[in-house]
Design an enzyme around this catalytic site. Sequence first.
Site, PDB file in Angstrom:
ATOM      1  N   GLU A  18       0.829  -1.211   0.000  1.00 51.24           N
ATOM      2  CA  GLU A  18       0.000   0.000   0.000  1.00 51.24           C
ATOM      3  C   GLU A  18       0.858   1.253   0.000  1.00 51.24           C
ATOM      4  O   GLU A  18       2.063   1.204   0.223  1.00 51.24           O
ATOM      5  CB  GLU A  18      -0.898   0.020   1.256  1.00 51.24           C
ATOM      6  CG  GLU A  18      -2.330  -0.439   1.008  1.00 51.24           C
ATOM      7  CD  GLU A  18      -3.210   0.612   0.371  1.00 51.24           C
ATOM      8  OE1 GLU A  18      -2.692   1.658  -0.087  1.00 51.24           O
ATOM      9  OE2 GLU A  18      -4.425   0.396   0.300  1.00 51.24           O
ATOM     10  N   ARG A 101      -7.472   0.545  13.185  1.00 48.32           N
ATOM     11  CA  ARG A 101      -6.094   0.802  12.752  1.00 48.32           C
ATOM     12  C   ARG A 101      -6.081   1.912  11.719  1.00 48.32           C
ATOM     13  O   ARG A 101      -7.079   2.170  11.036  1.00 48.32           O
ATOM     14  CB  ARG A 101      -5.446  -0.456  12.163  1.00 48.32           C
ATOM     15  CG  ARG A 101      -6.024  -0.917  10.819  1.00 48.32           C
ATOM     16  CD  ARG A 101      -5.109  -1.941  10.174  1.00 48.32           C
ATOM     17  NE  ARG A 101      -5.622  -2.496   8.929  1.00 48.32           N
ATOM     18  CZ  ARG A 101      -5.486  -1.947   7.731  1.00 48.32           C
ATOM     19  NH1 ARG A 101      -4.893  -0.762   7.601  1.00 48.32           N
ATOM     20  NH2 ARG A 101      -5.954  -2.551   6.652  1.00 48.32           N
ATOM     21  N   ASN A 103      -5.120   3.519   8.189  1.00 48.57           N
ATOM     22  CA  ASN A 103      -4.980   2.997   6.837  1.00 48.57           C
ATOM     23  C   ASN A 103      -4.229   4.045   6.002  1.00 48.57           C
ATOM     24  O   ASN A 103      -3.135   4.431   6.376  1.00 48.57           O
ATOM     25  CB  ASN A 103      -6.342   2.630   6.247  1.00 48.57           C
ATOM     26  CG  ASN A 103      -6.235   1.648   5.092  1.00 48.57           C
ATOM     27  OD1 ASN A 103      -5.411   0.737   5.120  1.00 48.57           O
ATOM     28  ND2 ASN A 103      -7.065   1.795   4.078  1.00 48.57           N
ATOM     29  N   GLU A 121     -10.834  -5.851  10.515  1.00 48.84           N
ATOM     30  CA  GLU A 121     -11.167  -6.655   9.343  1.00 48.84           C
ATOM     31  C   GLU A 121     -11.416  -8.100   9.755  1.00 48.84           C
ATOM     32  O   GLU A 121     -10.558  -8.735  10.365  1.00 48.84           O
ATOM     33  CB  GLU A 121     -10.023  -6.621   8.324  1.00 48.84           C
ATOM     34  CG  GLU A 121      -9.939  -5.340   7.538  1.00 48.84           C
ATOM     35  CD  GLU A 121      -8.827  -5.366   6.515  1.00 48.84           C
ATOM     36  OE1 GLU A 121      -9.130  -5.465   5.319  1.00 48.84           O
ATOM     37  OE2 GLU A 121      -7.658  -5.279   6.914  1.00 48.84           O
ATOM     38  N   ASN A 154      -9.561   5.454   2.766  1.00 51.33           N
ATOM     39  CA  ASN A 154      -8.566   5.042   1.785  1.00 51.33           C
ATOM     40  C   ASN A 154      -8.011   6.232   1.015  1.00 51.33           C
ATOM     41  O   ASN A 154      -7.590   7.205   1.612  1.00 51.33           O
ATOM     42  CB  ASN A 154      -9.139   3.962   0.862  1.00 51.33           C
ATOM     43  CG  ASN A 154      -8.333   2.673   0.950  1.00 51.33           C
ATOM     44  OD1 ASN A 154      -7.116   2.708   1.008  1.00 51.33           O
ATOM     45  ND2 ASN A 154      -9.009   1.544   0.959  1.00 51.33           N
ATOM     46  N   ASP A 204      -9.535   2.065  -4.049  1.00 49.18           N
ATOM     47  CA  ASP A 204      -8.559   1.926  -2.967  1.00 49.18           C
ATOM     48  C   ASP A 204      -7.664   3.167  -2.951  1.00 49.18           C
ATOM     49  O   ASP A 204      -8.150   4.271  -2.785  1.00 49.18           O
ATOM     50  CB  ASP A 204      -7.766   0.628  -3.171  1.00 49.18           C
ATOM     51  CG  ASP A 204      -7.132   0.098  -1.896  1.00 49.18           C
ATOM     52  OD1 ASP A 204      -6.661   0.916  -1.091  1.00 49.18           O
ATOM     53  OD2 ASP A 204      -7.078  -1.127  -1.710  1.00 49.18           O
TER      54      ASP A 204
END
Length: 299
Positions: A18, A101, A103, A121, A154, A204
């Site tokens: 990511e 958390r 991201n 998740e 995101n 995303d």
Amino acid sequence: MSSVKVECVVKAGALIGEGPVWEESEQTLLFVDIAGHKIHRWSPTTNQMQSVETEDSVGFVVPRMSGGYVAGVGRCIVAVDWSTEMMTSLVEVDEDKPTNRLNDGKVDPTGRLLAGTMGKEERPAEVQKGQGSLFSMTSDLTVTRHLRQVDISNGLDWSLDQKTFFYIDSLSLTVDAFDYDPTTGNICNRRVVYRLQEGEGLPDGMAVDADGRLWVACYNGGRVINIDPATGVRVRSVSLPVMKTTSCCFGGPGYSDLYVTSASLGLDQSERREQPLAGHTFRVTGLGVKGRPSNSFSG
């Protein structure tokens, strides 16, 4: 139109790659492996990669003006000293939600960091809905919450004139825009720029090119799509040899290369055989467009 070429350049095998960022001063690509708890730094010149381990999941990493980096580890925004591999906690968010958390995160043109959170998740892209938020952190470490009840915070980036903030809450299946005040960091007037179509997957990570158009990595869609925010039209689509494309950034000579990260977490054995490059990082050339330099956190 240019001849577009997609090649696998970083065979890191990330569980969830990511947040790629091109670091101009070092001519290196920064990115994270969220579930693998690692920050990676790769040089296309030498094809060498350095890595630092984090104590928890790491959602993003960005350069810091004073040196080193700032990363989102667990629910903490931390300062990273690359040479010593030391991490110092700067602030903690979502203290009342211990399973949340951080991201994706990115720095605005004034040096302010924006970063979002998400709930736990159960499986990849299946989360406790409405648990996340979007925060900003200024150079003096003042934290402001801008959005609540986010599912998966995101992709984020800004228009060329800094007056529009583009944002993705993945499960909404939309790319949204807000009016943005670069002086205060305040956002308002939310609206949909683009709604993903069937087969395009989940939006995303995202990058804005030098023409002001959006490039959105489509998780479970195996592609990056290019959107004109002025018209809300998808201009083009670039297919990749993996389904779980996660994020993208421009880098390389003149910011003419598009780097795309991907994930392998959640694939079954059959899917892994069909997608042997899942989790690796790709370079797309020949797009005929250029990106912009990344911003560094001012704190």
